[in-house]
Scaffold this motif. Sequence first.
Motif, short mmCIF file in Angstrom:
data_model
loop_
_atom_site.label_atom_id
_atom_site.label_comp_id
_atom_site.label_asym_id
_atom_site.label_seq_id
_atom_site.Cartn_x
_atom_site.Cartn_y
_atom_site.Cartn_z
N VAL A 118 0.84 -1.20 0.00
CA VAL A 118 0.00 0.00 0.00
C VAL A 118 0.87 1.25 0.00
O VAL A 118 0.69 2.17 -0.81
CB VAL A 118 -0.93 0.02 1.22
N ARG A 121 2.78 2.11 -3.11
CA ARG A 121 1.95 2.75 -4.14
C ARG A 121 2.05 4.27 -4.08
O ARG A 121 1.76 4.96 -5.06
CB ARG A 121 0.49 2.34 -3.95
N HIS A 139 -8.04 1.86 -4.61
CA HIS A 139 -7.24 0.65 -4.78
C HIS A 139 -7.79 -0.52 -3.96
O HIS A 139 -7.05 -1.45 -3.63
CB HIS A 139 -5.79 0.93 -4.39
N GLU A 142 -7.07 -4.12 -4.98
CA GLU A 142 -5.70 -4.61 -4.92
C GLU A 142 -5.31 -5.13 -3.54
O GLU A 142 -4.44 -6.01 -3.42
CB GLU A 142 -4.72 -3.50 -5.32
N ARG A 148 -5.63 -2.91 4.31
CA ARG A 148 -6.06 -1.51 4.29
C ARG A 148 -6.25 -0.99 5.70
O ARG A 148 -5.89 0.15 6.02
CB ARG A 148 -7.35 -1.35 3.48
#
Length: 453
Positions: A118, A121, A139, A142, A148
């Motif tokens: 994460v 990114r 996202h 993904e 998350r």
Amino acid sequence: MPAIIHNRENDAMSDERVDVVVVGAGVAGLAAARDLAGAGLRVRVLEARGRTGGRVHTLHDGAHPLPVELGAEFIDVPGEVWEIFRAAGGAAYRSVRGFWSVKDGHARPLDYRTMEPVMERLDSPPQPDVTFAAFLEAHAAEFDVDVRAQAVRYVEGFHAAPVGRVGVAWLAQAEEGTAGGGGDVRHQPLGGYDRVAAALGAELDARGMLRLNTVVHRIAWKRGDVEVHARSRTGTDLPSIRARAVLVTVPLGVLQAPPDARGAIRFEPEPRETLEAARALGVAHVVKVVFRFRDFIWEGLEGLEEDAEAKFFQPEGGRFNVWWTPSPIRAPVLTAWAGGSAAERMEAEGIDVVEQALEELAGWLGTSRAAVEAELEEWHRHDWAADPFARGAYTYVPAGALEAQATLGLPVEDTLFVAGEATRTGGMNSTVEGALGSGRRAAREILEALGEG
């Protein structure tokens, strides 16, 4: 009877004229003042509190095994702050990693590397800038829910930035380095972080340039001429000070406060672009409580192997994002920390944070509140949000506000200057290292503006 000689340089009650007035004796103000005085300028540093250091606030409690850091706690090694601290006789120790997820008396190792995809990114942040919450939503396909959620806990915990407001562009910059004692290796100062402020302010104090308990409330200025008005902490008006320039280093929360609020400053005329930039930035709120116990009550957690590295504990649920110990130093001390939305909610709801912390601690230890209190010896905290001379912990940059951060630190007509961690760009704000660098940057700008560079 000997004659009484009045020395204008040291007479606090006389009207004064100096080259530069520095408002605030935090790390930024002290660093700037030291450089300016070293260049031969007449400087006055005015500090509202009865101590120096600002949001570096060390409490020396004889009953406590270590100095209690109520503000900044982690130090960058290597770094300029570290060099000042080391030269003042300080030492630092390397913290263990030791991340653990805890619930109902059970502990399991926590691997923050699961959220690395994460954060990686962020190497190519979206344009235009968006909030971290919007970024995660974009996202969602993904990364699974747990990854998350871990990223949210990290951003709100470490950066104390609400994910619904903090910008991805700033997070990308902040994650590039290890400022604030972060990264894979963290260090903590021994002997008290206040050594830094003491070292920066020693010569200023010896030369009569530093004044505590002096609350600046109005700055009247025009190009090349400043008049600074202040009161004592008890409310008595003090003689104004005239200068060629003024450097304002108060925290962002103070710059955002209405002019008539306690601790706020009224500017005449108002530097519109500077204050608009200040209002565009975010004040991170933090709740921090340092507890001392009779024994190492967390070492009874099931799953925590004997001699395991136990530094950081992340409870599943609860209002506090993370707890930590001084490990590898052996001291029965636990720090409870809540940042971002969790801290804001506790403040808004008027939660007794000590009571809340003890209740949550009993929960994740899997024991009773009475058992926790039986081991409790003492606690310390400072309410930075309620502190009129701070009005929050440190700065984050909301989505789309990177330009405002750069604007905040720009000189105004070579007369009004601003420094402090909020003005340090490149992701270095919210750190002591960033505050120091901003003060030294402002000192160079002032010397150039006054023709002294």
